[in-house]
Design a protein around this motif. Structure first.
Motif: not given
Lengths: 344, 556
Positions: B301, B303, B313-316, B334, B339, B513, B517
């Motif tokens: 998760k 972010a 970046v969210a909830d990766f 993206s 990340t 991505l 997300g």
């Protein structure tokens, strides 16, 4: 775009506020520096070398020098807070009045010098950049080197020798105007502008003739950095992709060089011009001395030599404030010239 | 007069450099008919752009046409002067450049820039020119053209800037348009949109186009005829089909082999002679991890929010096993680079955790991570080999630096041996070690960057577009090198790229991505052959594919 002007004003205000601590620092630092320097103003301003101890002590008390340094500082700061810069022992006038009288002379000289320098330096830099490595380029470089090598008081004296003594073209180099000309009503303090406002063309010409030699000798000294930076940024600009694009669609030579290359190249020149202006303001004491120009720098130098605290402190504060203002103006100009800056 | 719009006859172009004259183009001969789209393909230094610049007379001061003729409508372009030349430029032939953002004047509104071009060649009022500029913005399909007229280049995306550039280039309806790498550096989807637009406009207005590109696939998609250039000469000229099915020249064969396609495997990227060494490694079976081995990397998760508040970046979440290769793809923006940088611990995540080999490292501040013993386990290879090497370090220093900092080695024989061993593993000749980056080629610099990353024997290598700046033939070699290193040393690879063909070949699994997300993830080949989401399908379809016939396989 929509908030362009408002944003600029807010930004300017924020900049001014953020410079207040620096100004305060300058105040305190100059104050302490003056106290550390050798020389006792009380001795200096006593009636004569034979003045007795009591007399000196009396003067010292009058000037508040018998108090401790922190106490003096507090008094000084509260005076500044009330807009009182103190009184000059030399002229016997309030420092604020002295500075107000003399600042326009200095500013007029510096502005004119900067204008002359820019008018000379930008075309020189552009010409040099258009043909790098050519004879033109090398002559510009030589000219710039000469300008920097010769100190302003030497070039000033040389100019006086040639144009006053040999050719007799310019009036005698003493002050802003010869004694027989009647002064125009004061509006801006800039004689050349005041004469114009008064419609006195003869007086205007007289003032200009007085102005031109000191301005040129100051300008000679700063042409070099301005021309070099113009040349360098013009070279970058001319070699850039967007100038190639401009050439690829067949824009006229003038359009390519002026609208596309020069307008981009002028951005760093604005920054340098601001720095140069600030330096000139402080450094034009030599020119002011050579031409007996009644400006603030020579005033401050005289005050410093006679341990007259108040004018020196006032002068430094004035210079610091001007420096802040000049930087602000430069930033605003930059923001207008470059749309990428105003985004932040 | 022949029907050829442009005829280049035995063109020679030389540049004067500090080491004397260097010939960039040596005897190029080609023709372009009116309305035709010709592809001019070659790698960097092949002289393809120089040929284009010579044709539009935009060579910089150091370059000079030393021989040959460029006949445009029967008139020798190389001899034109002054006004004759300006009437040609923009009006009869124009050019589109690589890096559209730099190609536009940064401090002039784009509407004015288009109007400048129009006013140069037409005697009309400023208002009329402005109206025409607006029409052109509509023609290149820019949304809200009225507002965009006053926009500056930095306010537009790269794809938008290239559309504006196209608008400028076509403003006076030239007969010939030269597009120099018009979509290099743009996302695949943007690339497709821009190229489609360019092709449509050229067809609608009957403009002949020369498409200069390093991408064979792109040329094949849009051109009927392709000329391949190598070291200043045209080595082969044919239709795309013929070029791919039966390349005649050895260089073309290498180029075709090195261009990744939908079906190619890593081992296919080189010609037969170079392949044997690689096959030996492929044949070795991969060690099977005992069941229940914890993953090497586990991301939970993750972010990242930057100052503006919107999440990059969210909830990766993802996991990676040792020796596995995972691809991270997506368009620019993206969040794939963000990340990868968080996983490398170069920037701090806002939320979530990263567990490496059972240890949580997500909460170690990135500023302090260089002191962590895990720093040498996670290493990174950066995008641009030119920018990511210290120009004052020799290749030896570059590779030795992490060994000295992270392994605590001192200058001496042991260090020299380790550096040489690393160099050998990445195939960098040892006599290049004392050289500085500017004395190395792009491929050699890429090898130094990889050698530096593997010097401390990391278990996870994060690669951020490691081949984006390289020629395809060099890319092929680098990709093989990475795959070989992975197999030999069991290094896990996290491969960030926008080049889906490359990811498909190199990675076991792929994560797609979009806007920070995960859109889709799964086994690479399955994911690309059968995309489940529209977004992935659009990405896959945007890749210019080379139509490979059965004969190609035979030829290889």
């Amino acid at each position: 775009m929509k908030t362009g002007l408002g944003a600029t004003i807010i930004r300017a205000g924020r900049r001014l506020l953020s410079s207040l601590p620096a100004l305060f620092g300058v105040l305190v630092f100059t104050f302490l520096l003056m106290r550390v320097l050798p020389g006792d103003p009380a001795v200096f301003f006593a009636s004569g070398p034979n003045a007795g101890k009591e007399e000196i002590e009396q003067i010292r008390k009058q000037m508040g020098l018998n108090k401790s340094v922190p106490e003096q500082l507090v008094f000084y700061l509260s005076d500044i807070g009330h807009g009182n810069l103190g009184r000059s022992m030399m002229t016997g006038q309030p420092v604020l009045k002295d500075l107000r009288e003399r600042l326009p002379a200095s500013l007029e000289l510096t502005f004119t010098a900067l204008l002359i320098a820019l008018i000379a330096a930008v075309p020189l830099g552009v010409v040099a950049a258009l043909r790098p490595g050519s004879i033109v380029d090398h002559s510009v470089r030589l000219f710039c080197a000469l300008g920097v090598c010769v100190p302003t008081f030497v070039s000033g004296l040389l100019l006086i020798y040639v144009f006053y003594y040999l050719l007799g073209l310019s009036p005698d180099p003493t002050g802003r105007i010869d004694v027989f000309t009647s002064l125009p009503p004061q509006h801006t303090g800039f004689l050349s502008i005041d004469f114009l406002l008064a419609g006195d063309l003869e007086g205007w010409w007289a003032a200009c003739k007085q102005l031109i030699l000191p301005a040129v000798s100051m300008a000679l000294f700063v042409i070099a950095p301005l021309a070099r930076i113009t040349r360098a940024s013009m070279l970058v600009s001319l070699g850039s992709d967007f100038v190639r694009t401009a050439r690829s669609v067949g824009l006229s030579w003038r359009k390519v060089v002026v609208t596309y290359a020069l307008r981009n190249a002028i951005l760093p020149v604005i920054t340098i011009a601001g720095i140069v202006f600030s330096t000139m303001l402080g450094a034009n004491v030599l020119v002011e001395k050579v031409f007996s120009w009644p400006g603030v720098a020579s005033y401050a130098l005289d005050a410093l030599l006679s341990s007259d605290y108040a004018p020196v402190q006032g002068f430094v504060l004035l210079m610091a404030s001007l420096f802040v203002l000049v930087n602000l103006v430069v930033d605003i100009c930059y923001g207008i010239a470059d749309p990428r800056v105003s985004i932040e | 007069m022949s029907e050829d719009l442009l005829r280049i006859d035995d063109l020679h172009v030389a540049f004067s450099t500090r080491r004397g004259m260097v010939e960039a183009v040596r005897g190029v001969t080609l023709t372009v008919k009116a309305g035709e789209m010709l592809g001019l393909v070659g790698e960097s230094g092949s002289g393809k752009s120089v040929t284009g610049f010579a044709t539009t007379r935009l060579l910089d001061a150091a370059g000079r046409v030393t021989g040959g003729k460029i006949l445009f409508r029967g008139q020798d372009v190389t001899k034109l002067r002054g006004d004759d030349l300006r009437q040609l430029q923009g009006a009869a032939m124009s050019m589109i450049f690589q890096n559209p953002r730099a190609a536009l004047n940064p401090i002039r509104a784009i509407g004015l820039q288009i109007a400048d071009a129009i006013l140069t060649h037409k005697r009309i009022s400023k208002e009329a020119a402005r109206a025409e500029a607006l029409d052109l913005l509509r023609a290149v399909q820019i949304r809200d053209p009225e507002q965009r007229m006053n926009a500056y280049p930095h306010e537009l995306s790269g794809g938008m800037c290239q559309r504006v550039m196209i608008a400028i280039a076509i403003s006076c309806n030239p007969a010939l348009l030269i597009a120099d790498e018009p979509t290099t550096g743009l996302d695949v989807t943007t690339q497709k949109v821009v190229m489609d637009l360019l092709a449509d406009i050229a067809a609608a207005r009957g403009m002949a186009t020369i498409l200069i590109t390093h991408d064979l696939g792109l040329a094949a998609r849009y051109c009927r005829r392709i000329a391949v250039m190598e070291r200043g000469r045209i080595v082969e000229e044919a239709s795309p089909g013929k070029l791919f099915s039966a390349p005649q020249h050895a260089y073309t064969r290498r180029l075709v082999a090195a261009s990744p396609t939908a079906t190619s495997r890593i081992e296919d990227l080189v010609t037969e002679e170079e392949r044997e060494r690689y096959n030996a490694i492929l044949d070795k079976p991969r060690p099977v991890l005992p069941h229940g081995t914890p993953p090497l990397l586990e991301v939970r998760k993750l972010a990242k929010r930057f100052d503006q508040g919107s999440a990059a970046v969210a909830d990766f979440s993802m996991t990676m096993a040792g020796g596995e290769s995972v691809g991270l793809v997506g368009e620019s923006g993206s969040g794939k680079s963000t990340t990868s940088r968080m996983i490398c611990r170069l920037i701090d995540p806002s939320e979530g955790d990263i567990v490496f080999d059972g240890q949580s490292i997500g909460h170690v501040a990135s500023r302090d991570f260089h002191r962590s013993p895990l720093r040498k386990e996670i290493q990174m290879v950066f995008q641009d080999p030119n920018e990511s090497l210290n120009p004052r370090f020799t290749a030896f220093d570059c590779i030795a630096h992490p060994l000295m900092r992270l392994d605590g080695m001192r200058t001496g024989e042991a260090l020299r041996q380790r550096v040489e061993e690393c160099a050998q593993r990445v195939g960098l000749p040892l006599d290049l070690l004392p050289r500085f980056p500017h004395q190395l080629s792009g491929g050699q610099k890429a090898r130094v960057g990889i050698a530096r990353a593997i010097a401390c024997r990391p278990r996870l290598l994060v690669l951020d577009e490691p081949t984006a700046a390289l020629d395809v033939s060099v890319q092929a070699v680098v990709l093989q090198l990475l795959d070989r290193l992975r197999r030999e040393n069991d290094i896990a690879l996290l491969f960030v790229s926008h080049d889906l063909n490359v990811v498909r070949m190199l990675c076991d699994r792929t994560i797609v991505l979009r806007n920070g997300g995960i859109v889709e993830q799964g086994e690479s080949r399955a994911l690309f052959d059968n995309p489940k989401t529209d977004y992935t399908r659009r990405l896959v379809e945007a890749i210019p594919h080379i139509e490979t016939g059965p004969t190609l396989a035979a030829a290889l």
